[in-house]
Design a protein around this motif. Structure first.
Motif, PDB file in Angstrom:
ATOM      1  N   LEU A 167      64.200  31.484  60.524  1.00 33.14           N
ATOM      2  CA  LEU A 167      64.394  32.769  61.207  1.00 33.14           C
ATOM      3  C   LEU A 167      63.269  33.034  62.199  1.00 33.14           C
ATOM      4  N   TYR A 168      62.036  32.790  61.768  1.00 26.51           N
ATOM      5  CA  TYR A 168      60.882  33.089  62.630  1.00 26.51           C
ATOM      6  C   TYR A 168      60.545  31.930  63.561  1.00 26.51           C
ATOM      7  N   GLY A 169      60.705  30.708  63.094  1.00 25.83           N
ATOM      8  CA  GLY A 169      60.313  29.557  63.900  1.00 25.83           C
ATOM      9  C   GLY A 169      61.383  29.049  64.850  1.00 25.83           C
ATOM     10  N   ARG A 173      69.773  33.647  63.223  1.00 22.50           N
ATOM     11  CA  ARG A 173      70.264  34.728  62.372  1.00 22.50           C
ATOM     12  C   ARG A 173      70.343  34.170  60.951  1.00 22.50           C
ATOM     13  N   ILE A 174      70.289  35.054  59.961  1.00 17.94           N
ATOM     14  CA  ILE A 174      70.311  34.577  58.583  1.00 17.94           C
ATOM     15  C   ILE A 174      71.607  33.832  58.287  1.00 17.94           C
ATOM     16  N   PRO A 243      73.072  35.654  51.427  1.00 18.25           N
ATOM     17  CA  PRO A 243      72.076  36.340  52.272  1.00 18.25           C
ATOM     18  C   PRO A 243      71.342  37.441  51.516  1.00 18.25           C
ATOM     19  N   ARG A 244      72.030  38.066  50.555  1.00 13.81           N
ATOM     20  CA  ARG A 244      71.417  39.169  49.822  1.00 13.81           C
ATOM     21  C   ARG A 244      70.188  38.718  49.050  1.00 13.81           C
ATOM     22  N   THR A 264      62.323  42.998  57.664  1.00 12.31           N
ATOM     23  CA  THR A 264      63.547  42.460  57.081  1.00 12.31           C
ATOM     24  C   THR A 264      63.745  41.035  57.591  1.00 12.31           C
ATOM     25  N   PRO A 265      64.692  40.278  57.015  1.00  5.86           N
ATOM     26  CA  PRO A 265      64.944  38.940  57.551  1.00  5.86           C
ATOM     27  C   PRO A 265      65.277  38.950  59.042  1.00  5.86           C
TER      28      PRO A 265
END
Length: 323
Positions: A167-169, A173-174, A243-244, A264-265
């Motif tokens: 997600l960050y790299g 989207r999740i 995802p939850r 959040t994610p």
């Protein structure tokens, strides 16, 4: 007394319709997938919006609606439906999406020469409050990526780290991260992912070595067999990861690390874009990496940078108090 919309949906999941209307709805939903290439998630959202409207119409008319009822709709009835959804707690954004789905349905009916009604075009779209993404700071994002393993199984901690790094790299989207398989993941020398995003839009997403390494660690530790075309990320019992579970893990981590509730994610995807822009990346390149259909969607990140710049100015500049 008329039933509430929720009562109708709960008591009658199939929502009986006039035969002609049921056939039309089924044809439209097939059109979304086959001809427009919409994702299953988009189709499900559109179906839900239309079902909610038809449930309201059933209550409003006192009988299951048919195509003739749709042709006789007026703008007042449409506004009454929107008002009922507003009363049920829907936001302006959700109402706008619902109205868009219904307009799409009615345009398809007209194009197919099945029914014609312009009432939905006479109703203004609810105004959506302007908001900007809320990314983490560079330090906040780093604290998540570098956190120590917790009391859970080692492979589960490794799994969550790999997902968060995607997600960050890579700005995924999740849902995009959880749709990866061993055949599409950035492993075995692959550093480019073919991602199918919203609306079936495809893009190439590069993966940093640290992302590939994290996925490799997770795969070595995962106790379940990972077939090439099956989901890469697994839940504790071996099924596809929900995802939850990532959202819950993120909630726990932000409490431990003292991060804001906005961590959040999805905020990691916002952080990916914002931090790239801060480092001098081109807006058009960021658009391609995120898979945005329009550059105007990506331009919102320039407002994040502007607000951050002004906040730093207010805190540090000797003349800030005179503004």
């Amino acid at each position: 007394m008329a039933q509430s919309l929720d009562d109708i949906l709960a008591a009658d999941a199939e929502l009986p319709l006039g035969g002609d209307l049921k056939h039309a709805v089924e044809g439209w939903l097939s059109h979304l997938i086959i001809e427009r290439g919409q994702s299953d998630a988009t189709r499900a959202a559109y179906e839900r919006d239309v079902r909610q409207f038809l449930a309201f119409l059933k209550s409003h008319l006192g009988h299951p609606p048919c195509l003739g009822d749709l042709e006789r709709l007026d703008a007042r009835t449409v506004r009454a439906f929107l008002a009922s959804r507003r009363k049920a707690g829907l936001t302006s954004r959700s109402l706008a999406r619902s109205l868009s789905a219904l307009r799409t349905f009615f345009r398809w009916l007209e194009r197919e020469e099945t029914a014609k009604n312009r009432a939905f075009l006479q109703v203004a779209t609810p105004k959506i409050p302007h908001s900007i993404p809320k990314p983490l700071t560079v330090e906040g994002a780093a604290s998540l990526m570098e956190r120590e393993a917790d009391e859970r199984a080692e492979w589960i901690s490794a799994r969550d780290t790999a997902v968060l790094l995607l997600l960050y790299g890579a700005g995924l989207r999740i849902s995009e991260a959880l749709n990866l398989t061993p055949a599409t993941a950035p492993i075995d020398g692959r550093d480019i992912m073919h991602i199918r995003g919203k609306g079936g839009k495809e893009r190439l997403a590069p993966a940093l070595a640290v992302v590939s390494d994290a996925i490799g660690v997770y795969m070595r530790l995962c106790p379940y067999p990972l077939e090439a075309d099956e989901p890469l990320f697994r839940g504790a019992r071996g099924g596809p990861l929900s995802p939850r579970l990532i959202q819950l893990a993120m909630e726990k981590m932000r409490l431990q690390l003292g991060l804001p509730e906005t961590a959040t994610p999805h905020a990691l995807r916002h952080s990916f874009a914002t931090h790239l822009l801060s480092a001098g990346a081109d807006l058009r390149q960021i658009q391609e990496l995120l898979g945005h259909a329009s550059l105007s969607t990506t331009q919102v990140y320039t407002e994040v940078n502007r607000d951050r710049l002004l906040a730093v100015y207010d805190q540090a500049h000797p003349r800030a108090a005179r503004r």
